[in-house]
Every structure is written in C-alpha cells, then in structure tokens.
Design an enzyme around this catalytic site. Structure first.
Site, mmCIF file in Angstrom:
data_model
loop_
_atom_site.group_PDB
_atom_site.id
_atom_site.type_symbol
_atom_site.label_atom_id
_atom_site.label_comp_id
_atom_site.label_asym_id
_atom_site.label_seq_id
_atom_site.Cartn_x
_atom_site.Cartn_y
_atom_site.Cartn_z
ATOM 1 N N SER A 181 -6.874 8.001 0.351
ATOM 2 C CA SER A 181 -6.504 9.407 0.758
ATOM 3 C C SER A 181 -6.762 9.976 1.943
ATOM 4 O O SER A 181 -6.959 9.055 3.092
ATOM 5 C CB SER A 181 -6.874 10.386 -0.422
ATOM 6 O OG SER A 181 -6.009 11.620 -0.205
ATOM 7 N N ASP A 388 3.888 9.503 -3.366
ATOM 8 C CA ASP A 388 2.771 9.218 -4.508
ATOM 9 C C ASP A 388 2.738 10.596 -5.478
ATOM 10 O O ASP A 388 1.711 10.704 -6.035
ATOM 11 C CB ASP A 388 1.599 8.682 -4.122
ATOM 12 C CG ASP A 388 0.923 9.561 -3.054
ATOM 13 O OD1 ASP A 388 1.194 10.820 -3.186
ATOM 14 O OD2 ASP A 388 0.077 9.106 -2.500
ATOM 15 N N HIS A 413 -1.078 9.703 -6.809
ATOM 16 C CA HIS A 413 -1.837 9.810 -5.565
ATOM 17 C C HIS A 413 -3.283 9.194 -6.088
ATOM 18 O O HIS A 413 -3.985 8.459 -5.522
ATOM 19 C CB HIS A 413 -1.893 11.012 -4.903
ATOM 20 C CG HIS A 413 -2.566 11.164 -3.691
ATOM 21 N ND1 HIS A 413 -2.359 10.511 -2.562
ATOM 22 C CD2 HIS A 413 -3.919 11.659 -3.627
ATOM 23 C CE1 HIS A 413 -3.390 10.761 -1.717
ATOM 24 N NE2 HIS A 413 -4.329 11.551 -2.231
#
Length: 538
Positions: A181, A388, A413
């Site tokens: 991320s 995602d 995610h």
C-alpha cells in the site's frame, strides 16, 4: 510424601529441559527481506517525555478512542514538514522488537477475539519462516509513523539506517524490499531521494497494492467523512470514524494519497455534488456539479472551513490544510522523477476483481446539498471501478517505473497479503525453496512437459514429420472448481495450415494439428498435441 512430590517435580523439570524443541528450518542461502507496511500498518507507542513511560496507542482495543484523541491528534508544522502531537509531553515512536517485525505483525498483540482485524504482515511472516527465512538474519521489518509525509527526512534517515543494518546483518547480501500500500510511495520517495543508497543495498523491490496515482474515491470521502479501518462489530471497540477524520486532516501522508491531477486517467475520478441553485427564472433547480482532481480543492476548503476539534477544552481549528498541500506538491515531484537504479529489479503486484471507489457523489436529485459544510453529514455514494476495494487497478499499475513484471491478483487491499497466489509469486521471485523454471506468476500455473515424440521420414519425394507432445498444467487449488467441471468431456480443437509453392506446378506444404484439453482433475489439466506436416523433399 511432600519430599517425593518435590523430587518428582525436579525430575520432570530436568526432563523437560532435556527435551529440545524442534528447530525451525533455516536456509542460509536466502537473500534478506525487508517488509514495509502501508498506512496504519505499524504499531505506535506514546512515550511520556517526563517519566519515560510507554503505552501502545495504535492499535489497541480497550480505551482506544480516548488514547487516540489524547496522544495521536496532531498539528502539521510547515517549517519542518512534520506532524506533531497536540500533547506537548508526548513523543510517538515505533517499537523495534523482533528486528522491526514486532511492529508490523499483529497490531494489537493483546487481542484474542477478532484477531484477524488487527493482523498485518502476520500470515506472510509465518509463511516466509516456513520457506527458511530467519528473523534478524534474513527477515526484517520497517515500521514508521504513518501520520507523517512519505518523504519526511527523519523517516528517510531511519530507512537508510535500516537498509545498512540489514545489509550488514546478512553478511553483505543485497535486500529484497517488499512494500504494501502506501509503503510503496515511501519506498519510491526514498529511491528518488537516495538512489545511491538504494542501489548499493537493494536487489529487488516488490510493491503490493501501491496507490501510485492515489486512491481517489477513498481519500476524497476521507477528507469529508473520515476513515474506518475495521468493519463489523469491532468498530464498537475501535476508533470512531470522526476521531480518525480529525487526525487525518493534519496528516501529509493522506494528502499524498489524493488522486494525481497530472495522470492521464482512463476514467477521470470526480467529486460530484447534487446542489440546489436558483435558476434564471427565479425558481430553484437541482443540478449535478462535477469537480476533477485539481478542482475539488475549493470544495474541501469550503466544507472544512468550520472544522474544529475540542482538545482539553480548547477549540482548535482544523480546516483543509493548504500548507500541507504545498508540501505534497514537492512530494509529487520526487515521486515523478524517481527511477529504478541500475542493477535493481522492480516488480508490481496489484489487486483486481473488487468494486473500488473511484468517483464519489454527495446528495441526490431528491435531497440536494444546500450547504457545503453539511457534506460531512451526507453518506457518500461511490462510482466504482476494478481494483482491490481501496486502490483502483489503474492507479496501482501506473508505477511510472521500469518493471520486470506487473501481476494482477484477485484480492482485497489488506487481504491480498494473505493470498496463496501472492505467496507463490513471492516464493518464485525470492528464489525460496526449490526453483521451478516452469512457474508462470502472471497466470499462476505450472506447465510440466510429460511426453515428447518426434519422427520424420521420406515418402515418395515428400518429407513427412509427425509430432506428439503432452503437458500437465498445475493450476490453483481444486476447491475453485465445481463438480460440473470434472464431468465435462475433453475439448478437441483442430487446425490446418498450408503454403503454396513458388509456381503453380509446385506442391504445397501442409500441416495439421489436433489439441485435446482434458478436464481438470485434482488441480491438474492434461493437454495433448498431435501434429503432422508434409512438404516437398528438398
């Protein structure tokens, strides 16, 4: 009797000490790995500057909201580019236990029930230990204060120190950096600012679910409504959405996740508002206003112009911070100019197959927004794209770097860090375990040649060649297959190709092939190829 019991206990203790626990498998040939988390992916502790007492303030379940407000609420200092806690006697730091892994493994180690909601790299760490990685030798973590800018010099200095430490601890082996991320933006900033250090210490960088061009819908609604990190019943014990909002409005890292205004989006992310305005005839009309990434700043400014926080009885204004916006423009320059140094390989894994917020809309034709400052009370409606669930695939793919591979993996995610597909890809790229030259990480299958026969002979001035080849395709778990698949008949396909001679009297060359694809069985699929070619004998 008491003496006999004591003797028995002592004997048992001695016996227990003699029993050796099974030693974990360690592969000394592996290159070291450094795990870098994303936003909210590091444990944060508050240190009392007066007595040195430490307590975990992120993540914790009991007393979470109160500690969060008193210890983590902050203000941005434009002179340093750092976000400082409102409590002048508190310093926020990241614990360094387990060579940095303790801070990014399970974010609330005290939690027993609902543990999944606070796990971060936990499953990946467990998996990598099975592959032969060893904490402190070949496996390390880098936690950081996620409130701060991804290019804050203090963070950059800590990462430089960490890379040097890992490099030395592994005996001078170059490092595989795995980021998740927002950690991808942090690593890219470091690579842009300290290319020489990155080149010296890093072998491969694998970015997972990185918002390289932002997380448009998710961040737009965060500025107006806040952000929730857990779903379901755990929210009752966690940080309120509005408490999180009041923190993030002063965090440069959040502003750095806004939709990139200079990127050529396939579908431009918009902030849309149904508003009631007076028409030319004097009657009110409801219209839909749309704002592109570069134009929505005025809406954020107006919506947050009256935003305040009550801290120990003092009302502190927290409007949309234009000073942070200036800082972020410099961060965007760093990110746009970053290049992968020579000798370093970059890989990108991103999530797909989930509805992901892209544009966000407030109000409706029936209930328009009359006051922009009331946007925080409206429930956002998202226009979604593939991704995602947090980062659009379009954003995650657009790393702007030379990549060895970009692989799409169906997954959520955070949940993508637990995906077996991702583990297989990492194992392949990290060269952990027995190498498998037939593995294809993009499609996640292995092709195993099982038979090959080729024969050629001459017949009446022609050359006849026959070929028979068979493969076994090993795909992911058979659980993904329903019962109907195994009952299907083999799929047969034929193809013929011919080529004319140089003149009308010349014979043609011909080839015929038949491919038989058998139904999948126990995760395997058998493929047969039978071919024959006939050509003029030269």
């Amino acid at each position: 009797m008491a003496m006999l019991l004591e003797d028995i206990l002592q004997s048992v203790e001695i016996w227990l000490k003699l029993i050796k626990k099974p030693q974990p498998y360690v592969d000394p040939n592996l290159d070291p790995v450094l795990l870098v988390p994303g936003i909210a992916g590091s444990i944060l502790t508050a240190v009392d500057d007066q007595n040195g007492k430490e307590e975990r303030v992120w993540v914790r379940i009991l007393g979470a909201n109160y500690k969060f407000r008193t210890k983590l609420w902050s203000r941005f200092d434009p002179s340093t580019g750092k976000t400082e806690s409102l409590d002048p006697n508190t310093t926020i730091k990241v614990p360094g236990g387990r060579y940095g892994l303790g801070a990014i493994d399970v974010l609330d180690p005290d939690m027993i029930v609902g543990r999944d909601c606070v796990c971060y790299f936990h499953d990946m760490i467990v998996e990598m230990l099975k592959w032969g990685f060893q904490e402190g030798k070949t496996l390390f973590g880098f936690g950081y204060d996620f409130r701060q800018s991804n290019r804050l010099q203090e963070t950059m200095d800590r990462l430089a120190e960490k890379l040097e430490l890992v490099y030395e601890a592994s005996g001078g082996k170059k490092i595989n950096v795995i980021s998740h991320s927002m950690g991808g933006l942090l690593v890219k900033c470091f690579m842009g600012l300290h290319s020489d250090i990155f080149q010296k210490n890093v072998k491969n960088w694998i970015a997972i679910a990185a918002p390289f061009r932002g997380a448009p819908g998710y961040i737009a609604s965060t500025f107006l409504n806040g952000m929730s990190f857990v779903d379901g019943w755990e929210q009752n014990f966690f940080i309120s959405k509005w408490s999180m909002h009041q923190l993030l409005i002063e965090c440069p890292s959040i502003y750095e996740l806004m939709a990139c205004p200079h990127f050529h989006w396939q579908h431009i992310p918009l902030l849309e508002i149904w508003r009631e305005k007076e028409g030319c005839d004097g009657y009110p009309r409801t219209i839909l206003e749309s704002y592109r990434p570069g134009n929505c700043i005025d809406i954020f400014k107006e919506a947050l112009s009256g935003n305040t926080v009550d801290y120990n009885g003092e009302m502190i204004p927290l409007p949309f911070n234009l000073e942070i916006l200036k800082w972020v423009k410099e961060t965007q320059k760093v990110l746009s100019h970053a290049k992968v140094p020579s000798g370093v390989k970059f890989y990108n894994i991103y999530g797909i197959n989930l509805e992901t917020p892209h544009s966000v809309c407030y109000g409706s034709e029936e209930t328009p927004v009359t006051n922009i400052q009331d946007l925080r009370f409206f429930q956002p409606k998202y226009i979604c794209v593939d991704g995602d669930g947090t980062v659009p695939a379009e954003s995650a793919k657009a790393d702007g770097l030379h990549a060895e591979a970009r692989v799409a993996v169906p997954g959520e995610h955070r949940g993508i860090l637990c995906e077996p597909h991702v583990f297989r890809i990492l194992k392949h790229w990290l060269r952990a375990g027995e190498p498998d030259p037939f593995y294809n990480p993009i499609n996640d299958y292995v092709i195993l040649p099982t038979a090959f026969e080729m024969e050629s002979h001459h017949e009446k001035g022609l050359q006849v060649t026959s070929l028979k080849e068979e493969w076994e395709i090993v795909t992911k778990d058979q659980d993904d297959l329903d019962d109907t698949v195994s009952n299907r008949k083999p799929l047969v396909s034929s193809i013929s190709v011919s080529q004319g001679g140089s003149n009308k009297h010349s014979l043609r060359s011909e080839a015929h092939a038949t491919v038989i694809v058998h139904p999948q069985n126990e995760g395997k699929q058998h493929v047969e190829l039978n071919a024959i070619s006939v050509s003029v004998d030269a």
